[in-house]
Design a protein around this motif. Structure first.
Motif, mmCIF file in Angstrom:
data_model
loop_
_atom_site.group_PDB
_atom_site.id
_atom_site.type_symbol
_atom_site.label_atom_id
_atom_site.label_comp_id
_atom_site.label_asym_id
_atom_site.label_seq_id
_atom_site.Cartn_x
_atom_site.Cartn_y
_atom_site.Cartn_z
ATOM 1 N N ASP A 112 -6.895 6.052 -2.415
ATOM 2 C CA ASP A 112 -5.614 5.301 -2.170
ATOM 3 C C ASP A 112 -5.141 5.755 -0.691
ATOM 4 O O ASP A 112 -4.540 4.822 0.186
ATOM 5 N N VAL A 113 -5.533 6.590 -0.302
ATOM 6 C CA VAL A 113 -5.037 7.301 1.100
ATOM 7 C C VAL A 113 -5.772 6.349 2.327
ATOM 8 O O VAL A 113 -5.097 5.951 3.232
ATOM 9 N N THR B 183 -4.176 2.922 2.274
ATOM 10 C CA THR B 183 -3.053 2.798 3.237
ATOM 11 C C THR B 183 -3.088 3.306 4.546
ATOM 12 O O THR B 183 -2.496 2.409 5.263
ATOM 13 N N ALA C 120 -2.570 10.414 -6.962
ATOM 14 C CA ALA C 120 -2.899 10.057 -5.564
ATOM 15 C C ALA C 120 -4.347 10.300 -5.175
ATOM 16 O O ALA C 120 -4.655 11.650 -5.639
ATOM 17 N N LYS D 292 1.699 6.731 -6.940
ATOM 18 C CA LYS D 292 0.656 7.516 -7.276
ATOM 19 C C LYS D 292 1.098 8.984 -7.076
ATOM 20 O O LYS D 292 0.681 9.846 -7.893
ATOM 21 N N SER E 274 0.933 15.416 -3.908
ATOM 22 C CA SER E 274 0.469 14.755 -4.983
ATOM 23 C C SER E 274 -0.490 15.681 -5.932
ATOM 24 O O SER E 274 -0.264 15.505 -7.211
ATOM 25 N N SER F 198 0.752 -1.247 0.066
ATOM 26 C CA SER F 198 0.107 -0.106 -0.187
ATOM 27 C C SER F 198 0.928 1.197 -0.119
ATOM 28 O O SER F 198 0.643 2.173 -0.742
ATOM 29 N N LEU G 162 0.965 4.111 -2.909
ATOM 30 C CA LEU G 162 0.615 5.456 -2.622
ATOM 31 C C LEU G 162 1.926 6.323 -3.089
ATOM 32 O O LEU G 162 1.714 7.247 -3.581
#
Length: 175
Positions: free
Chosen positions: A138-139, A142, A134, A128, A169, A121, A125
């Motif tokens: 995605d956050v 993670t 990102a 990306k 990002s 993860s 992240l």
């Protein structure tokens, strides 16, 4: 009897003479933003993302702790080295196959699989974020993967690092 008081005039002190100040704002000049500037800002943001990922990785068990955990699996030296590489890459599927092939019991395998999932993860992240792709999903992934490893006293620092990664990002995407 005291003598009557004599009133005095109320006077203000004289202000010193001030020299005129040059208008600094009018002296500023425009400068074109170059491709080099944009690349430099991109690289700086990517380096900050790397630093924040390092902060988050510090919550995962270190190599020595992972080696102790791997010693309880009953893997041979070659398979242990392979498992270390798979964990570092975040290859959960490959690690799971290795454990199944060696009949590693679930209580011994599950913590190592969690570490590999968290590493995967973080790797995703990072990639990306450095591309400016990102997302909140995605956050969230993670955060869920790191949750077993972040103690209550480290939650604020982890939240700050995750927020910074998402912000950078978006900056990279804008650049």
């Amino acid at each position: 009897k005291p003598a009557p008081a004599q009133p005095r005039p109320n006077t203000l002190p004289k202000a010193p003479a001030l020299a005129p100040v040059k208008n600094v704002v009018l002296a500023l000049t425009n400068r074109e933003v170059t491709d080099s500037d944009i690349h430099d800002w991109h690289d700086q943001a990517a380096q900050k993302v790397d630093g924040d990922i390092d902060v988050l990785q510090s919550y995962l068990p270190n190599n020595a702790q992972q080696a102790i955990m791997l010693n309880t699996t009953g893997l041979g030296p070659a398979d242990t080295a392979k498992a270390k590489d798979l964990i570092a890459k975040g290859d959960v599927e490959g690690l799971n196959q290795l454990f199944q092939a060696n009949n590693v019991p679930a209580p011994n395998a599950d913590p190592l699989l969690q570490i590999a999932a968290a590493q995967a993860s973080l790797n995703g992240l990072k990639n990306k974020a450095e591309q400016g792709d990102a997302t909140n999903a995605d956050v969230a992934q993670t955060v869920a993967a790191l949750q077993p490893f972040v103690a209550a006293n480290g939650a604020q620092q982890a939240d700050s690092a995750i927020g910074d990664i998402l912000t950078r990002s978006k900056l990279i995407d804008a650049l």
